[in-house]
Design an enzyme around this catalytic site. Structure first.
Site, mmCIF file in Angstrom:
data_model
loop_
_atom_site.group_PDB
_atom_site.id
_atom_site.type_symbol
_atom_site.label_atom_id
_atom_site.label_comp_id
_atom_site.label_asym_id
_atom_site.label_seq_id
_atom_site.Cartn_x
_atom_site.Cartn_y
_atom_site.Cartn_z
ATOM 1 N N GLU A 42 -4.997 1.634 4.725
ATOM 2 C CA GLU A 42 -4.698 0.578 3.753
ATOM 3 C C GLU A 42 -3.748 -0.482 4.337
ATOM 4 O O GLU A 42 -2.848 -0.169 5.111
ATOM 5 C CB GLU A 42 -4.054 1.201 2.512
ATOM 6 C CG GLU A 42 -3.734 0.207 1.400
ATOM 7 C CD GLU A 42 -2.991 0.835 0.229
ATOM 8 O OE1 GLU A 42 -2.922 0.187 -0.824
ATOM 9 O OE2 GLU A 42 -2.476 1.968 0.370
ATOM 10 N N LYS A 112 -8.722 -3.299 -4.672
ATOM 11 C CA LYS A 112 -8.078 -2.128 -5.268
ATOM 12 C C LYS A 112 -7.949 -2.293 -6.777
ATOM 13 O O LYS A 112 -7.420 -3.293 -7.266
ATOM 14 C CB LYS A 112 -6.704 -1.933 -4.627
ATOM 15 C CG LYS A 112 -5.995 -0.634 -5.009
ATOM 16 C CD LYS A 112 -4.694 -0.532 -4.213
ATOM 17 C CE LYS A 112 -3.931 0.755 -4.516
ATOM 18 N NZ LYS A 112 -2.672 0.808 -3.731
ATOM 19 N N CYS A 146 -5.996 4.349 -1.759
ATOM 20 C CA CYS A 146 -4.709 5.008 -2.022
ATOM 21 C C CYS A 146 -4.572 5.535 -3.452
ATOM 22 O O CYS A 146 -5.159 6.548 -3.805
ATOM 23 C CB CYS A 146 -3.571 4.046 -1.655
ATOM 24 S SG CYS A 146 -1.989 4.864 -1.315
#
Length: 263
Positions: A42, A112, A146
């Site tokens: 990430e 995300k 994540c």
């Protein structure tokens, strides 16, 4: 599918150094391991994440990242799951993953969707609004970033759409690595899929990131792993027949009772 997961130690707020290092590590992974697919962690272009001058440091419309990953994937004939980068989208900043096929084609772009509010990510970034499913070498894959892994409904939705391999790209801190190890194995087992984790190494500000990148089978078996926070590359081969075998023998998907679920 043979996969190499790159555990990168990026330099905080130093995009030039990080683009140089990412290219170096991708080339090393291909030279040493001959994978079909390479995975980055990430926000590898900046680290997670500089508050000051964030917009100025971000990759403008993702163009630098897309240019690098497209040219490398085509030159090296390798699929690249490009972790994620901090990039601008008009006036917004997004945490975005780009995926390229071995022909240099952009096959997926994912922003995300779950932003980590304990570190104020939601105050600096704009949330994504779509899932990311794509095909690499005939294999149905997906990517999440994540904090997304803490939301089982997201991954189950992707699995129900046919995903067989989940790529998880992260900047997960050392202090919560036990959570990450539990969550990755759980997602692999409950969705009967392969899971490939690329977590960052090194330090950003006050936060030490935990590494511990791992590749898991649909049985939850460890195919490759790396304990600790050093920069390293792990590689494993994913036998896709295992996915169909386990789904035929333990009928989780056909035995679901969605009429009872209210989420």
């Amino acid at each position: 599918m043979k996969v190499s997961s790159i555990q990168m130690d990026m330099v905080f707020s130093s995009p030039d150094e990080n683009y140089r290092k990412a290219e170096e590590l991708i080339r090393k992974a291909v030279k040493d391991n001959a994978p079909d697919t390479v995975v980055l962690p990430e926000t590898w272009n900046l680290g997670f994440f500089p508050r000051e001058n964030l917009y100025a440091l971000a990759d403008k419309e993702g163009e630098r990242t897309k240019s690098l990953l497209s040219s490398l994937s085509k030159e090296l004939s390798v699929n690249i799951v490009g972790g994620s980068v901090v990039r601008t989208d008009g006036e917004d900043v997004k945490n975005t993953s780009y995926v390229y096929s071995r022909s240099g084609e952009l096959v997926a772009s994912y922003d995300k969707t779950h932003l980590f509010s304990p570190m104020d990510e939601d105050k600096y970034f704009k949330k994504g609004d779509h899932l990311s499913l794509f095909t690499l070498d005939g294999v149905k894959c997906g990517v999440i970033i994540c904090y997304d892994i803490r939301f089982p409904e997201l991954v189950r939705t992707m699995a129900l759409k046919g995903m067989d391999v989940l790529f998880v790209v992260s900047q997960w801190p050392k202090v919560r690595i036990p959570h990450l190890m539990t969550l990755t194995r759980t997602r692999a087992v409950e969705n009967q899929m392969y899971l490939v984790l690329s977590n960052s190494a090194g330090r950003a500000g006050e936060t030490q990131y935990g590494g511990s990148s791992i590749i898991l089978s649909p049985w939850g078996e460890v195919l490759a792993s790396l304990e600790g926070e050093k920069e390293y590359i792990i590689t494993a081969t994913l036998d896709m027949s295992v996915v169909s075998d386990i789904r035929n023998s333990i009928n989780v998907f056909s035995d679901r009772r969605p009429e009872l679920y209210n989420i």
